[in-house]
Design an enzyme around this catalytic site. Structure first.
Site, PDB file in Angstrom:
ATOM      1  N   HIS A  74       0.838  -1.208   0.000  1.00 37.60           N
ATOM      2  CA  HIS A  74       0.000   0.000   0.000  1.00 37.60           C
ATOM      3  C   HIS A  74       0.870   1.254   0.000  1.00 37.60           C
ATOM      4  CE1 HIS A  74      -3.675   2.315   1.391  1.00 37.60           C
ATOM      5  NE2 HIS A  74      -2.717   3.121   1.839  1.00 37.60           N
ATOM      6  N   GLU A  75       1.873   1.288   0.896  1.00 39.66           N
ATOM      7  CA  GLU A  75       2.746   2.466   0.977  1.00 39.66           C
ATOM      8  C   GLU A  75       3.620   2.598  -0.269  1.00 39.66           C
ATOM      9  OE1 GLU A  75       2.037   4.561   3.110  1.00 39.66           O
ATOM     10  OE2 GLU A  75       0.845   3.295   4.439  1.00 39.66           O
ATOM     11  N   HIS A  97       1.651   4.268  -2.907  1.00 38.87           N
ATOM     12  CA  HIS A  97       1.643   5.723  -2.714  1.00 38.87           C
ATOM     13  C   HIS A  97       2.898   6.335  -3.341  1.00 38.87           C
ATOM     14  CE1 HIS A  97      -1.954   6.310  -0.482  1.00 38.87           C
ATOM     15  NE2 HIS A  97      -1.552   5.806   0.662  1.00 38.87           N
ATOM     16  N   HIS A 111      -5.534   7.083  -2.244  1.00 30.23           N
ATOM     17  CA  HIS A 111      -6.535   6.194  -1.648  1.00 30.23           C
ATOM     18  C   HIS A 111      -7.765   6.095  -2.541  1.00 30.23           C
ATOM     19  CE1 HIS A 111      -4.564   7.252   2.386  1.00 30.23           C
ATOM     20  NE2 HIS A 111      -4.378   5.962   2.213  1.00 30.23           N
TER      21      HIS A 111
END
Length: 493
Positions: A173-174, A177, A183
């Site tokens: 997830h990071e 980013h 998101h």
């Protein structure tokens, strides 16, 4: 008027103190993919300003805004490799396992390897100016157990922070980013698809649902790894914070990719954003050691007794058909080509020269393989050591990319026992571009097994089927022209 000003000042002071108590301040930023600077409520954690829980949008050490352009492409990493460095403090956790028997280091490698199955090309950082560094911090450094990252490529070193107990999903997830993704539940059009119960959000987390900039790369994805959980930040853990909306129908539902790291739409979005890498060889992050795939016996004189003990006939100099154990197909030179650069492929066996190979012992556990029809040698194109490099035929040259180690795998986890063929130059195994493809014409590359979903992919293994028919005299003459010392070895066998 004076009383009104006093009241207004008191109210503003109350709001400021309230936000300060919860760690929030209001700051103006021009965020990636935004056309203008806007005010956002951000949480000050250490020196970082965090938007929506985990997105670093600036820090107290900066004198200018972090982002100054609305061009999406300026935040996407350029064509080719994205350098990533795993901080030493994460590497030191490799012996500390969680309930899934994985360390934080294992989770990082799994996340990177899974992303490398898409159009992304994540490699170990060496001397590149722009790179991502993944660093372990304590929960007090983030204000919670989890991670944080900026969005998109910043230039220079950019840091992803994670706490010691996160999983592969948090790390992936990071990383997304840092690779330019926002998101899902903060899309500009999210109110068409979800309902957020703000009354059930803890006050300290009320500002984790602000609309973020950017243009979505597809339809709303409830299963995205970039979507909050239904119960995230809930005051009452029995009641969902986020519910699905379909027209006027509101219903409870699950968010996120379930047992997988990514949803199908996640993968499509990644491949769309990084479309320009589609033609490049896949990358393997090489900061870790590849796990041995079972018991291995080197096919050399010193280990022939061990091979015999397990019922395996050692490979000696001679002519062979070479079968791919996972598919039942055989090695062949594409199109019966006589040209340098023709690819090594798999095909149903045909009794012709491009399906037959001379395997020559060179000593020291090294072998070379050449095709009967062309007398050219199997090697890795351009002496490349990169995973995904093509395997071709070429005129003989005394170089390591023409030399191979042939190793017997008595047990191959998740695959089949048999002979593994590793290039001496790169140390990488020979394998099909798609290991389990049964298509005629599937081509061969060299590539180390990838760590994904808690395990390493199996090693491609082969069977060497000896051909006992008399070989043409032309073959020996060609060998003699290359190296007089070879003629004696051929005749002996």
């Amino acid at each position: 008027m004076k009383s009104f000003l006093i009241l207004k000042f008191t109210l503003l002071l109350f709001i400021k103190v309230s936000f300060a108590q919860n760690g929030y301040v209001q700051k103006t930023f021009q965020l990636p993919m935004s056309n203008e600077a806007k005010p956002y409520f951000v949480k000050l954690v250490g020196t970082d300003y965090l938007l929506n829980g985990d997105i670093v949008v600036g820090n107290t050490l900066q004198h200018t805004r972090l982002y100054q352009t609305s061009d999406r492409n300026s935040f996407i990493w350029p064509k080719g490799n994205v350098p990533v460095e795993i901080d030493e403090n994460i590497q030191q956790t490799s012996s500390v396992k969680d309930k899934s028997n994985m360390s934080l280091y294992d989770h990082v490698v799994r996340a990177i390897s899974s992303l490398n199955s898409t159009n992304l090309r994540i490699v170990r950082h060496t001397n590149e100016k722009d790179y991502i560094r993944i660093k372990m911090v304590g929960p007090q450094d983030l204000g919670y157990n989890g991670g944080s990252s900026p969005v998109g490529k910043q230039g220079g070193e950019q840091v992803i922070k994670v706490t010691y107990d996160v999983t592969s999903r948090v790390i992936a997830h990071e990383l997304l980013h840092s690779l330019g993704f926002w998101h899902e539940q903060s899309r500009y059009d999210r109110d068409n698809y979800i309902v957020i119960d703000t009354s059930n959000i803890e006050e300290k987390n009320r500002h984790n649902f602000q609309i973020e900039p950017g243009t979505p790369l597809g339809e709303y994805d409830y299963k995205s790894i970039m979507h909050y959980d239904a119960y995230g930040f809930a005051k009452d853990p029995e009641k969902p914070v986020i519910r699905c909306k379909n027209g006027n129908t509101i219903s409870d539902c699950k968010f996120g990719p379930g047992p997988y790291l990514f949803s199908d739409a996640d993968i499509k979005a990644i491949n769309t954003a990084y479309y320009f890498n589609a033609g490049l060889a896949k990358a393997v992050y090489r900061e870790y050691m590849v796990k041995p795939a079972g018991t291995a016996f080197q096919n050399s004189t010193g280990n022939q007794d061990r091979l015999t003990n397990v019922g395996v006939v050692p490979i000696t100099t001679g002519w062979y058909k070479i079968k791919v154990n996972q598919t039942g197909k055989y090695l062949a030179i594409e199109g019966i080509s006589m040209d340098n650069g023709a690819r090594l492929v798999q095909w149903d066996f045909v009794d012709q020269g491009n399906h037959k190979f001379f395997v020559q012992e060179l000593g020291g556990g090294d072998y070379q393989l050449s095709a009967l029809h062309s007398n050219k040698y199997i090697n890795v194109a351009g002496q490349s050591k990169a995973d995904g490099s093509a395997v071709i035929q070429w005129d003989w040259a005394n170089q390591d990319n023409v030399k191979w180690k042939i190793i017997y795998r008595a047990k191959n986890e998740g695959g089949l026992g048999g002979w593994e063929i590793k290039n001496k130059n790169s140390g990488s195994p020979l394998c099909l571009n798609n290991m389990f493809s049964k298509n005629n014409g599937e081509f061969f590359i060299v590539k180390n097994p990838v760590y994904e979903d808690g395990a390493y992919e199996p090693v491609q293994t082969f069977s060497f089927e000896r051909i006992t028919e008399q070989q043409p005299k032309l073959r020996e003459e060609k060998l003699y022209e290359k190296s007089p010392g070879m003629l004696k070895q051929v005749k002996k066998n």
